[in-house]
Design an enzyme around this catalytic site. Structure first.
Site, PDB file in Angstrom:
ATOM      1  N   ALA A  61      52.120  63.458  29.455  1.00 36.12           N
ATOM      2  CA  ALA A  61      53.368  63.468  29.665  1.00 36.12           C
ATOM      3  C   ALA A  61      54.012  62.866  28.152  1.00 36.12           C
ATOM      4  O   ALA A  61      53.153  61.509  27.688  1.00 36.12           O
ATOM      5  CB  ALA A  61      54.050  63.288  30.607  1.00 36.12           C
ATOM      6  N   GLY A  68      49.094  63.678  32.560  1.00 41.96           N
ATOM      7  CA  GLY A  68      49.473  64.549  33.000  1.00 41.96           C
ATOM      8  C   GLY A  68      48.132  65.608  32.491  1.00 41.96           C
ATOM      9  O   GLY A  68      48.146  66.798  32.818  1.00 41.96           O
ATOM     10  N   GLU A  73      46.141  65.722  34.522  1.00 41.16           N
ATOM     11  CA  GLU A  73      46.697  66.501  35.399  1.00 41.16           C
ATOM     12  C   GLU A  73      46.434  68.429  35.572  1.00 41.16           C
ATOM     13  O   GLU A  73      45.908  68.685  36.304  1.00 41.16           O
ATOM     14  CB  GLU A  73      47.870  65.853  36.047  1.00 41.16           C
ATOM     15  CG  GLU A  73      48.007  64.395  37.288  1.00 41.16           C
ATOM     16  CD  GLU A  73      49.477  63.925  37.196  1.00 41.16           C
ATOM     17  OE1 GLU A  73      49.748  63.917  36.007  1.00 41.16           O
ATOM     18  OE2 GLU A  73      48.723  63.727  38.250  1.00 41.16           O
ATOM     19  N   GLU A 109      48.394  55.921  33.715  1.00 40.31           N
ATOM     20  CA  GLU A 109      49.758  55.413  33.944  1.00 40.31           C
ATOM     21  C   GLU A 109      50.340  53.945  34.176  1.00 40.31           C
ATOM     22  O   GLU A 109      51.033  53.450  33.850  1.00 40.31           O
ATOM     23  CB  GLU A 109      50.503  57.232  35.421  1.00 40.31           C
ATOM     24  CG  GLU A 109      50.925  57.984  35.067  1.00 40.31           C
ATOM     25  CD  GLU A 109      49.495  58.972  34.946  1.00 40.31           C
ATOM     26  OE1 GLU A 109      48.418  58.280  34.730  1.00 40.31           O
ATOM     27  OE2 GLU A 109      49.572  60.474  34.973  1.00 40.31           O
TER      28      GLU A 109
HETATM   29  N1  CO8 Z   1      53.146  60.584  24.624  1.00 40.19           N
HETATM   30  C1  CO8 Z   1      53.405  60.360  22.670  1.00 40.19           C
HETATM   31  N2  CO8 Z   1      52.912  60.750  22.144  1.00 40.19           N
HETATM   32  C2  CO8 Z   1      51.958  60.303  22.135  1.00 40.19           C
HETATM   33  C3  CO8 Z   1      51.032  60.298  23.580  1.00 40.19           C
HETATM   34  C4  CO8 Z   1      51.943  61.099  24.504  1.00 40.19           C
HETATM   35  N3  CO8 Z   1      51.102  60.659  25.820  1.00 40.19           N
HETATM   36  N4  CO8 Z   1      50.021  60.027  23.391  1.00 40.19           N
HETATM   37  C5  CO8 Z   1      49.607  59.788  21.728  1.00 40.19           C
HETATM   38  N5  CO8 Z   1      50.624  59.661  21.187  1.00 40.19           N
HETATM   39  C6  CO8 Z   1      50.789  59.414  19.699  1.00 40.19           C
HETATM   40  C7  CO8 Z   1      51.045  58.396  19.368  1.00 40.19           C
HETATM   41  O1  CO8 Z   1      52.030  57.580  19.562  1.00 40.19           O
HETATM   42  C8  CO8 Z   1      50.577  58.797  17.276  1.00 40.19           C
HETATM   43  O2  CO8 Z   1      51.955  58.732  17.733  1.00 40.19           O
HETATM   44  P1  CO8 Z   1      52.025  58.242  15.913  1.00 40.19           P
HETATM   45  O3  CO8 Z   1      51.241  58.468  14.984  1.00 40.19           O
HETATM   46  O4  CO8 Z   1      53.003  58.758  15.469  1.00 40.19           O
HETATM   47  O5  CO8 Z   1      51.657  56.363  16.032  1.00 40.19           O
HETATM   48  C9  CO8 Z   1      49.531  59.415  17.877  1.00 40.19           C
HETATM   49  O6  CO8 Z   1      50.067  60.326  19.302  1.00 40.19           O
HETATM   50  C10 CO8 Z   1      48.244  59.498  17.613  1.00 40.19           C
HETATM   51  O7  CO8 Z   1      47.857  58.493  18.878  1.00 40.19           O
HETATM   52  P2  CO8 Z   1      46.936  57.090  18.800  1.00 40.19           P
HETATM   53  O8  CO8 Z   1      47.635  56.545  17.044  1.00 40.19           O
HETATM   54  O9  CO8 Z   1      47.359  56.714  19.953  1.00 40.19           O
HETATM   55  O10 CO8 Z   1      45.655  57.649  18.698  1.00 40.19           O
HETATM   56  P3  CO8 Z   1      44.647  56.490  18.820  1.00 40.19           P
HETATM   57  O11 CO8 Z   1      43.239  57.839  18.822  1.00 40.19           O
HETATM   58  O12 CO8 Z   1      44.733  55.493  19.079  1.00 40.19           O
HETATM   59  O13 CO8 Z   1      44.355  56.816  20.740  1.00 40.19           O
HETATM   60  C11 CO8 Z   1      44.516  57.682  22.477  1.00 40.19           C
HETATM   61  C12 CO8 Z   1      44.459  58.014  20.989  1.00 40.19           C
HETATM   62  C13 CO8 Z   1      43.728  56.265  24.184  1.00 40.19           C
HETATM   63  C14 CO8 Z   1      44.656  58.557  23.365  1.00 40.19           C
HETATM   64  C15 CO8 Z   1      46.080  57.280  22.997  1.00 40.19           C
HETATM   65  O14 CO8 Z   1      46.899  57.233  21.788  1.00 40.19           O
HETATM   66  C16 CO8 Z   1      46.955  57.155  23.981  1.00 40.19           C
HETATM   67  O15 CO8 Z   1      46.507  55.851  25.536  1.00 40.19           O
HETATM   68  N6  CO8 Z   1      47.470  57.388  24.365  1.00 40.19           N
HETATM   69  C17 CO8 Z   1      48.662  57.277  25.820  1.00 40.19           C
HETATM   70  C18 CO8 Z   1      47.852  58.354  26.638  1.00 40.19           C
HETATM   71  C19 CO8 Z   1      48.470  57.970  28.383  1.00 40.19           C
HETATM   72  O16 CO8 Z   1      49.034  56.422  28.836  1.00 40.19           O
HETATM   73  N7  CO8 Z   1      49.009  58.892  28.875  1.00 40.19           N
HETATM   74  C20 CO8 Z   1      49.899  59.140  30.041  1.00 40.19           C
HETATM   75  C21 CO8 Z   1      51.258  59.124  29.907  1.00 40.19           C
HETATM   76  S1  CO8 Z   1      52.028  59.149  31.239  1.00 40.19           S
HETATM   77  C22 CO8 Z   1      51.918  60.940  32.430  1.00 40.19           C
HETATM   78  O17 CO8 Z   1      50.818  61.455  31.825  1.00 40.19           O
HETATM   79  C23 CO8 Z   1      52.527  60.935  33.276  1.00 40.19           C
HETATM   80  C24 CO8 Z   1      52.294  62.380  33.790  1.00 40.19           C
HETATM   81  C25 CO8 Z   1      53.670  62.311  34.997  1.00 40.19           C
HETATM   82  C26 CO8 Z   1      54.031  64.011  34.936  1.00 40.19           C
HETATM   83  C27 CO8 Z   1      54.285  65.224  33.954  1.00 40.19           C
HETATM   84  C28 CO8 Z   1      53.454  66.669  34.433  1.00 40.19           C
HETATM   85  C29 CO8 Z   1      52.842  66.246  33.455  1.00 40.19           C
END
Ligand code: CO8
Length: 259
Positions: A67, A110, A113, A133
């Protein structure tokens, strides 16, 4: 399709509907608008008689990283409850045609999921599956705890949900989360090929086959067996059953009508 901003939608040869997530700057994070577009596109394909199977994919780097955390961070419980777009998510579960995920890169939160709501998952060698999460002080909210426990069993599901354990493509294959692992550059072609094969099969049988298998995940064996038997009987009311058996006996390929 100009109606969509965050996804690319097209019909591929062989009656395959393709939905490609397209928010590369945020690794295909699923904000509410993207979710709504996915649901709209999948529903339209489900109603389109020219489409027999649906493929959902992302990019080589990310299927979807979850998400959209930026969008979610300021929300209250009441905001989430009132957001109909999150509730629409449930509609994906009601899709009657096969949903096939072609997963490369990150499938997290998400995004994972979304993968698990699909019927068949083809993974690229570089795929990573997980539910991070817990790192944000929340838990999966779109079926993650339930589908993981059913798909992988208790211990592995607990490690993933409680402790952010991530699975590689090979681990996901061994755990039964995906059914094939292919070289990363081949993942979409492989998924499209499986989708084309299924789209060429007897449509009513495919639909009832999907419905019957899915029933195994949400009911008792007794009720599931009963649904299977009813669907089995029901197929003997179709022209395609007559055609399929006649074609076998006449040693020729069947010509499916979808009725
Ligand atoms: N949301 C918003 N922005 C994101 C997300 C995200 N989930 N994931 C990555 N981004 C953005 C980063 O902020 C970054 O933006 P910027 O370039 O402006 O800094 C860009 O994408 C690239 O990401 P990274 O620089 O972090 O790339 P890396 O290769 O270093 O890392 C990762 C990749 C490991 C995937 C890392 O980005 C990460 O940990 N992302 C978050 C993953 C996460 O926590 N996901 C769970 C989110 S909570 C959720 O999904 C709840 C679901 C609820 C159900 C909803 C229905 C679908």
């Amino acid at each position: 399709n100009p109606a969509f901003e965050h996804i690319v939608v097209e019909v591929r040869p062989g009656h395959v509907g393709l939905v490609r997530l397209n928010r590369p700057k945020v690794l295909n994070a699923l904000n509410a608008a993207t979710l709504a577009e996915i649901v709209t596109a999948v529903r339209a394909f489900d109603a389109d008689s020219n489409v027999g199977a649906i493929v959902i994919t992302g990019s080589e780097r990310a299927f979807a990283a979850g998400a959209d955390i930026a969008e979610m961070s300021g929300k209250s419980a009441a905001d989430l409850l009132a957001d109909v777009r999150l509730a629409q998510w449930e509609a994906l579960r009601k899709t009657s045609k096969p949903l096939i995920a072609a997963v490369a890169g990150f499938a997290l939160g998400g995004g994972h999921e979304l993968v698990m709501v699909c019927d068949i998952v083809i993974a690229a060698e570089n795929a990573v599956f997980g539910q991070p999460e817990i790192n944000l002080g929340i838990i999966p909210g779109a079926g993650g705890t339930q589908r993981l426990a059913r798909a992988l069993g208790k211990s592995l599901a607990m490690e993933i949900v409680l402790n952010d354990r991530r699975l590689s493509a090979d681990e996901a294959l061994r755990a039964g989360l995906v059914s094939r692992v292919v070289p990363t550059e081949r993942v979409l072609d492989e998924a499209l090929s499986v989708a084309r094969q299924i789209a060429a099969r007897a449509p009513v049988a495919v639909r009832l086959a999907k419905q019957s298998v899915l029933k195994a995940f949400d009911t008792t064996l007794e009720v599931g067996l009963e649904l299977e038997r009813h669907n089995f009987y029901l197929l003997f009311s179709t022209e395609d059953q007559k055609e399929g058996m006649r074609a076998f006996l006449e040693k020729r390929p069947p010509n499916w009508k979808g009725r």
